[in-house]
Write an enzyme that holds these catalytic residues in place. Structure first.
Site, PDB file in Angstrom:
ATOM      1  N   GLY A 130       9.567   4.522  -3.477  1.00  0.00           N
ATOM      2  CA  GLY A 130       8.495   2.855  -2.582  1.00  0.00           C
ATOM      3  C   GLY A 130       9.818   1.929  -2.910  1.00  0.00           C
ATOM      4  N   LEU A 178      12.740   1.091  -9.725  1.00  0.00           N
ATOM      5  CA  LEU A 178      14.549   0.707  -9.671  1.00  0.00           C
ATOM      6  C   LEU A 178      14.469  -0.554 -10.481  1.00  0.00           C
ATOM      7  CD1 LEU A 178      14.712   1.473  -5.816  1.00  0.00           C
ATOM      8  CD2 LEU A 178      15.317   2.453  -7.880  1.00  0.00           C
ATOM      9  N   HIS A 237       3.525  -4.356  -8.591  1.00  0.00           N
ATOM     10  CA  HIS A 237       4.390  -5.339  -8.138  1.00  0.00           C
ATOM     11  C   HIS A 237       4.248  -7.262  -7.478  1.00  0.00           C
ATOM     12  CE1 HIS A 237       8.321  -3.225 -10.089  1.00  0.00           C
ATOM     13  NE2 HIS A 237       7.653  -2.238  -8.777  1.00  0.00           N
TER      14      HIS A 237
HETATM   15  O1  GNR Z   1      11.466   5.683  -7.120  1.00  0.00           O
HETATM   16  C1  GNR Z   1      10.602   5.105  -7.840  1.00  0.00           C
HETATM   17  N1  GNR Z   1       9.812   6.260  -8.500  1.00  0.00           N
HETATM   18  C2  GNR Z   1       8.272   6.362  -9.007  1.00  0.00           C
HETATM   19  C3  GNR Z   1       8.097   7.644  -9.033  1.00  0.00           C
HETATM   20  C4  GNR Z   1       6.328   7.609 -10.263  1.00  0.00           C
HETATM   21  C5  GNR Z   1       5.958   6.883  -9.610  1.00  0.00           C
HETATM   22  C6  GNR Z   1       6.017   4.796  -9.026  1.00  0.00           C
HETATM   23  C7  GNR Z   1       7.425   5.245  -8.363  1.00  0.00           C
HETATM   24  S1  GNR Z   1       7.695   4.196  -7.709  1.00  0.00           S
HETATM   25  C8  GNR Z   1       9.516   3.986  -7.926  1.00  0.00           C
HETATM   26  C9  GNR Z   1      10.658   3.023  -7.373  1.00  0.00           C
HETATM   27  C10 GNR Z   1       9.556   1.580  -7.337  1.00  0.00           C
HETATM   28  O2  GNR Z   1      10.534   1.247  -8.678  1.00  0.00           O
HETATM   29  N2  GNR Z   1       8.885   1.202  -6.858  1.00  0.00           N
HETATM   30  O3  GNR Z   1       8.454  -0.032  -6.910  1.00  0.00           O
HETATM   31 NI    NI Z   2       9.246  -0.433  -9.687  1.00  0.00          NI
END
Ligand code: GNR
Ligand code: NI
Length: 170
Positions: free
Chosen positions: A46, A93, A138
């Site tokens: 995501g 990320l 976020h």
């Molecule tokens: O890649 C991502 N893995 C994830 C794993 C568990 C719950 C949420 C996430 S989102 C994250 C990517 C990210 O930072 N999205 O904002």
């Molecule tokens: Ni995130």
């Protein structure tokens, strides 16, 4: 398609609250495609627009193994259908090398608009539900570190600041 730069904690721009999207135009389509490309490149499931310094209520998610099933989510809101708190172990990320256990609602109903501005709904639980809750955090300027102890938050802040200083020296 363009790869966008992902902001990393403790960048203060990650704390901005994103605004409602009102134009469903080509510009929005392009932002969404660039975000999807960036998310695939960085192997995320995501990405919220806030993370790429776009302070608008836009999210992309793709949980599929072969990265072929993107969901574009504009102006999301959700209702909790099952308020059992589940513990979700998450990465972000924008906070490399960090993991945090977060309490999330078990089941939600997401209301949102697609890239054409049409209203849609989606019932989500498990990883999809947690991911949606993570991305909406976020858009509201909330980060995984906010669920951690101040000791742990201080440590990751120091680590990522040092990593960045190292990079900038080249
Ligand atoms: O890649 C991502 N893995 C994830 C794993 C568990 C719950 C949420 C996430 S989102 C994250 C990517 C990210 O930072 N999205 O904002
Ligand atoms: Ni995130």
């Amino acid at each position: 398609m363009n790869r966008l730069n992902i902001l990393t904690f403790p960048d203060p721009r990650l704390r901005k609250k994103a605004s409602t999207i009102t134009s469903f135009d080509e510009d929005l389509q392009k932002k969404a495609e660039d975000m999807l490309f960036t998310m695939y490149e960085d192997k995320g499931i995501g990405l919220a627009a806030t993370q790429v310094d776009i302070h608008e209520r836009l999210i992309v998610i793709d949980l599929s193994e072969d990265r072929s099933d993107p969901i574009f989510i504009v102006n999301p809101s959700y209702e909790v259908l099952d308020d059992t708190q589940e513990i979700s172990k998450e990465g972000c990320l924008s906070i490399p090398t960090f993991q945090q256990e977060v309490p999330r609602a078990k089941e939600i109903e997401l209301s949102y608009q697609n890239l054409k501005g049409e209203s849609e709904k989606l019932i989500a639980d498990g990883l999809l539900g947690y991911c949606i809750q993570h991305e909406i955090d976020h858009l509201n300027g909330k980060l995984l570190v906010d669920y951690a102890s101040s000791l742990k938050r201080g440590r990751i802040k120091e680590k990522l600041t040092k990593m960045k200083d190292g990079k900038n020296k080249g």
